[in-house]
Design an enzyme around this catalytic site. Structure first.
Site, PDB file in Angstrom:
ATOM      1  N   ASP A  89       0.846  -1.199   0.000  1.00  0.00           N
ATOM      2  CA  ASP A  89       0.000   0.000   0.000  1.00  0.00           C
ATOM      3  C   ASP A  89       0.879   1.246   0.000  1.00  0.00           C
ATOM      4  O   ASP A  89       2.041   1.199   0.424  1.00  0.00           O
ATOM      5  CB  ASP A  89      -0.899  -0.012   1.253  1.00  0.00           C
ATOM      6  CG  ASP A  89      -2.208   0.728   1.033  1.00  0.00           C
ATOM      7  OD1 ASP A  89      -2.302   1.516   0.071  1.00  0.00           O
ATOM      8  OD2 ASP A  89      -3.135   0.525   1.838  1.00  0.00           O
ATOM      9  N   GLU A 111      -8.186   0.248   4.036  1.00  0.00           N
ATOM     10  CA  GLU A 111      -6.734  -0.005   3.996  1.00  0.00           C
ATOM     11  C   GLU A 111      -6.240  -0.449   5.369  1.00  0.00           C
ATOM     12  O   GLU A 111      -5.434  -1.380   5.474  1.00  0.00           O
ATOM     13  CB  GLU A 111      -5.989   1.258   3.561  1.00  0.00           C
ATOM     14  CG  GLU A 111      -6.207   1.610   2.093  1.00  0.00           C
ATOM     15  CD  GLU A 111      -5.590   2.952   1.715  1.00  0.00           C
ATOM     16  OE1 GLU A 111      -5.140   3.068   0.575  1.00  0.00           O
ATOM     17  OE2 GLU A 111      -5.566   3.875   2.545  1.00  0.00           O
TER      18      GLU A 111
HETATM   19  C1  5RP Z   1      -5.331   6.175  -0.191  1.00  0.00           C
HETATM   20  C2  5RP Z   1      -3.974   6.213   0.366  1.00  0.00           C
HETATM   21  C3  5RP Z   1      -2.844   6.184  -0.616  1.00  0.00           C
HETATM   22  O1  5RP Z   1      -2.118   5.017  -0.404  1.00  0.00           O
HETATM   23  C4  5RP Z   1      -1.997   7.401  -0.403  1.00  0.00           C
HETATM   24  O2  5RP Z   1      -2.809   8.549  -0.605  1.00  0.00           O
HETATM   25  C5  5RP Z   1      -0.801   7.436  -1.362  1.00  0.00           C
HETATM   26  O3  5RP Z   1      -1.250   7.578  -2.681  1.00  0.00           O
HETATM   27  P1  5RP Z   1      -0.232   7.872  -3.873  1.00  0.00           P
HETATM   28  O4  5RP Z   1       0.604   6.635  -4.034  1.00  0.00           O
HETATM   29  O5  5RP Z   1      -1.131   8.151  -5.047  1.00  0.00           O
HETATM   30  O6  5RP Z   1       0.588   9.071  -3.501  1.00  0.00           O
HETATM   31  O7  5RP Z   1      -3.746   6.257   1.543  1.00  0.00           O
HETATM   32  O8  5RP Z   1      -6.291   6.343   0.807  1.00  0.00           O
END
Ligand code: 5RP
Length: 235
Positions: A89, A111
């Site tokens: 993630d 998540e």
């Molecule tokens: C979604 C999240 C994402 O993992 C976080 O915003 C990072 O996103 P990105 O890789 O587009 O910068 O927490 O809720």
């Protein structure tokens, strides 16, 4: 399509590095966001090439469901599995203790369920996400039941935060999460004790979940660009 944009190069490199750690037979938590999207793509490519077999994904959002379908990753649910082997993630901020702020994509509630259940949790970020202290660059997302928005905002103000309702882009009105709720983004002058703040926020009636992930991360893969080339380092 090839790109020379350094941020995209970092995200691609780090997504692939995480996907390379997936092994055949694993149940894999599929995170949300633009960096994780490259990991999902890379897992799909390994499956298609026959390099991986018997993978099942647990999605953390509608975005992850759509991407998994696009790249041919079979999906399952938390009702069907006894454990999640690995979750991948993204994050909006990462501190030196590997604590996180997440929720930039309003997906932090699902998540946190999936990432916390995983036996091994890999965070994929580009180097701009590394901070000395959480809350330095990013507001803290809090998912809230719509009917409780006003009392929750009052309670957050009493905790020292400045709350604002997240508004949609190309959509009139507030952002609606995959669960049908609102997101309140909160500015705190400093977050000295993320573990306590995480509990205090979740203790407010009407709050579903906040974006502080404390003590959950096993490994952070950080994408960087060195001499024009993307590299990945571990934290
Ligand atoms: C979604 C999240 C994402 O993992 C976080 O915003 C990072 O996103 P990105 O890789 O587009 O910068 O927490 O809720």
């Amino acid at each position: 399509m090839t790109t020379t944009d350094p941020v995209t190069l970092m995200k691609q490199a780090v997504g692939k590095a995480a996907a390379d750690r997936v092994q055949s037979g694993m149940i894999v938590g599929l995170g949300t966001g633009s960096t994780t999207a490259y990991a999902i793509q890379s897992i799909g490519e390994r499956l298609r090439a026959g390099d991986l077999k018997d993978i099942k994904g647990i999605p953390t959002s509608f975005q992850a469901i759509v991407l998994a379908k696009e790249y041919g990753i079979p999906l399952t649910t938390l009702d069907e599995v006894e454990k999640i082997d690995l979750a991948i993630d993204g994050a909006d901020e990462v501190d030196p203790h590997k604590n996180l702020i997440k929720g930039g994509g309003a997906a932090h509630t699902r998540e946190k369920i999936v990432d916390t259940l995983a036996e091994y949790f890999i965070v994929v970020v580009d180097s701009s996400k590394i901070v000395d202290r959480l809350g330095s660059t990013f507001l803290l997302p809090v998912e809230v039941l719509p009917l409780a928005m006003t009392p929750v905002m009052r309670a957050i103000t009493k905790l020292g935060g400045q709350p604002q309702l997240r508004m949609g882009v190309k959509k009139a009105g507030p952002v609606i999460t995959d669960q049908g709720n609102f997101v309140i983004d909160v500015k705190f002058d400093r977050i000295d004790d993320p573990a306590t703040l995480e509990k205090e926020l979740n203790n407010i009636p009407g709050v579903l979940e906040n974006g502080l992930f404390v003590g959950v991360t096993d490994l952070v893969l950080i994408g960087e660009v060195k001499d024009g080339q993307p590299i990945v380092r571990e934290m």
